[in-house]
Design a protein around this motif. Structure first.
Motif, short mmCIF file in Angstrom:
data_model
loop_
_atom_site.label_atom_id
_atom_site.label_comp_id
_atom_site.label_asym_id
_atom_site.label_seq_id
_atom_site.Cartn_x
_atom_site.Cartn_y
_atom_site.Cartn_z
N CYS A 48 38.79 41.02 47.74
CA CYS A 48 39.82 41.69 46.94
C CYS A 48 39.21 42.44 45.77
CB CYS A 48 40.82 40.65 46.45
SG CYS A 48 42.23 41.35 45.61
N ARG A 49 39.64 43.69 45.60
CA ARG A 49 39.23 44.52 44.47
C ARG A 49 40.44 44.80 43.60
NH1 ARG A 49 37.93 49.54 47.34
NH2 ARG A 49 39.67 48.73 48.54
N VAL A 50 40.19 45.30 42.40
CA VAL A 50 41.28 45.68 41.50
C VAL A 50 42.19 46.67 42.21
CG1 VAL A 50 41.80 46.95 39.37
CG2 VAL A 50 40.08 45.15 39.35
N LEU A 71 43.20 37.27 33.47
CA LEU A 71 43.07 36.15 34.42
C LEU A 71 41.67 35.56 34.38
CD1 LEU A 71 45.04 37.64 37.44
CD2 LEU A 71 45.69 35.63 36.10
N VAL A 72 40.65 36.41 34.24
CA VAL A 72 39.28 35.94 34.12
C VAL A 72 39.12 35.13 32.84
CG1 VAL A 72 36.88 36.67 33.76
CG2 VAL A 72 38.26 37.76 35.55
N ALA A 73 39.63 35.65 31.72
CA ALA A 73 39.53 34.96 30.44
C ALA A 73 40.23 33.60 30.47
CB ALA A 73 40.12 35.83 29.33
N ALA A 74 41.29 33.49 31.25
CA ALA A 74 42.02 32.23 31.37
C ALA A 74 41.35 31.26 32.33
CB ALA A 74 43.46 32.50 31.84
N GLY A 75 40.32 31.72 33.05
CA GLY A 75 39.61 30.86 33.98
C GLY A 75 40.23 30.75 35.36
N HIS A 76 41.20 31.62 35.66
CA HIS A 76 41.88 31.56 36.95
C HIS A 76 41.16 32.33 38.06
CE1 HIS A 76 44.95 29.55 34.82
NE2 HIS A 76 45.53 30.61 34.32
N CYS A 77 40.36 33.31 37.67
CA CYS A 77 39.61 34.07 38.67
C CYS A 77 38.30 34.55 38.06
CB CYS A 77 40.43 35.23 39.24
SG CYS A 77 40.79 36.55 38.10
N ALA A 78 37.45 35.11 38.92
CA ALA A 78 36.16 35.61 38.48
C ALA A 78 35.88 36.94 39.18
CB ALA A 78 35.06 34.61 38.81
N ARG A 79 35.18 37.80 38.47
CA ARG A 79 34.68 39.05 39.07
C ARG A 79 33.26 38.77 39.55
NH1 ARG A 79 37.21 44.14 37.08
NH2 ARG A 79 38.78 43.61 35.53
N VAL A 80 33.00 39.09 40.81
CA VAL A 80 31.65 38.93 41.36
C VAL A 80 31.20 40.27 41.93
CG1 VAL A 80 31.94 36.46 41.84
CG2 VAL A 80 32.52 38.11 43.60
N ALA A 81 29.90 40.47 41.99
CA ALA A 81 29.37 41.73 42.49
C ALA A 81 29.84 41.96 43.93
CB ALA A 81 27.85 41.72 42.43
N ASN A 82 30.25 43.18 44.21
CA ASN A 82 30.69 43.56 45.55
C ASN A 82 29.43 43.86 46.37
OD1 ASN A 82 31.70 44.76 47.86
ND2 ASN A 82 33.26 45.91 46.79
N PRO A 83 29.16 43.08 47.42
CA PRO A 83 27.95 43.30 48.21
C PRO A 83 27.98 44.63 48.98
CG PRO A 83 29.33 41.63 49.24
CD PRO A 83 29.96 41.97 47.91
N ASP A 85 29.50 47.50 47.72
CA ASP A 85 29.64 48.65 46.82
C ASP A 85 29.25 48.23 45.41
OD1 ASP A 85 30.37 50.85 45.31
OD2 ASP A 85 32.45 50.87 45.97
N ARG A 86 28.07 48.65 44.96
CA ARG A 86 27.57 48.23 43.65
C ARG A 86 28.44 48.73 42.51
NH1 ARG A 86 21.51 50.12 43.63
NH2 ARG A 86 22.62 51.97 44.30
N ARG A 87 29.28 49.73 42.75
CA ARG A 87 30.12 50.28 41.68
C ARG A 87 31.36 49.45 41.40
NH1 ARG A 87 31.45 55.66 44.37
NH2 ARG A 87 31.41 54.18 46.08
N SER A 88 31.67 48.51 42.27
CA SER A 88 32.89 47.73 42.08
C SER A 88 32.58 46.24 42.18
CB SER A 88 33.95 48.10 43.12
OG SER A 88 33.57 47.66 44.41
N SER A 89 33.55 45.44 41.80
CA SER A 89 33.41 44.00 41.92
C SER A 89 34.52 43.45 42.80
CB SER A 89 33.42 43.34 40.54
OG SER A 89 34.58 43.68 39.84
N VAL A 90 34.30 42.27 43.28
CA VAL A 90 35.28 41.55 44.09
C VAL A 90 35.89 40.48 43.18
CG1 VAL A 90 35.56 40.01 46.07
CG2 VAL A 90 34.04 41.98 46.23
N ILE A 91 37.18 40.30 43.30
CA ILE A 91 37.90 39.32 42.48
C ILE A 91 38.15 38.09 43.35
CG2 ILE A 91 39.86 38.92 40.96
CD1 ILE A 91 38.16 41.49 40.33
N GLU A 92 37.77 36.93 42.85
CA GLU A 92 37.98 35.67 43.57
C GLU A 92 38.66 34.67 42.65
OE1 GLU A 92 34.05 34.45 44.69
OE2 GLU A 92 33.93 35.92 46.32
N LEU A 93 39.51 33.86 43.22
CA LEU A 93 40.10 32.77 42.45
C LEU A 93 39.05 31.70 42.20
CD1 LEU A 93 43.57 32.27 44.20
CD2 LEU A 93 43.12 33.35 41.99
N THR A 94 39.08 31.11 41.03
CA THR A 94 38.23 29.97 40.74
C THR A 94 38.87 28.74 41.39
OG1 THR A 94 39.44 29.47 38.71
CG2 THR A 94 37.51 30.96 38.53
N PRO A 95 38.14 27.64 41.51
CA PRO A 95 38.77 26.41 42.02
C PRO A 95 40.01 26.03 41.20
CG PRO A 95 36.40 26.17 42.05
CD PRO A 95 36.69 27.47 41.33
#
Length: 148
Positions: A48-50, A71-83, A85-95
């Motif tokens: 998932c991307r923005v 959502l990232v600041a609240a600890g609910h998800c994290a942005r990780v490098a998109n394998p 496309d280096r220009r974007s990140s993938v959004i993942e839910l945290t545990p």
């Protein structure tokens, strides 16, 4: 039939349902509905991307990016490098985000059952959903923002 009246009823219903669902999620989980919705998209859309969240929710990419930051600041998800496309990140839910979403989803379903499911027969709701999807497709074809 007066379409302006139907439009007003749809807008009021959306507002009333949003307020009730938001109140329930805030009271039970300190989770605004405006955070719950993108969390559902993140959970459902692989890599998932923005942009994916913005498209699914029919909101702007800029607004979505700011929402994801919260959502990232609240600890609910994290942005990780998109394998892919280096220009974007993938959004993942945290545990923590996954656990919160699971609990909140159950509470929301319960709230919607009491507000909608108890008031109208399942068959009528199925027809209503089909009608709403057809209307959203028509709006999209006419140049509106819907992405159905």
């Amino acid at each position: 039939m007066e379409l302006a009246g139907l439009f007003s009823e749809l807008v009021r219903l959306e507002t009333e349902l949003w307020n009730a669902a938001d109140a329930r999620l805030r009271a039970d989980f300190d989770l605004p509905l405006s955070w719950f919705e993108p969390m559902q998209v993140i959970a459902r859309v692989p890599s998932c991307r923005v942009f994916d969240i913005a498209t699914e929710l029919s909101i702007t990419v800029g607004g979505t990016s700011k929402l994801v930051d919260r959502l990232v600041a609240a600890g609910h998800c994290a942005r990780v490098a998109n394998p892919d496309d280096r220009r974007s990140s993938v959004i993942e839910l945290t545990p923590t985000g996954r656990r919160l979403l699971a609990k909140a989803s159950t509470a929301l379903e319960d709230e919607l059952q009491s507000l909608i499911g108890a008031a109208v027969a399942t068959s009528a709701l199925q027809r209503f959903e089909s009608t709403l999807l057809a209307l959203r497709r028509a709006v999209a074809q006419a140049g509106g923002r819907s992405q159905v």
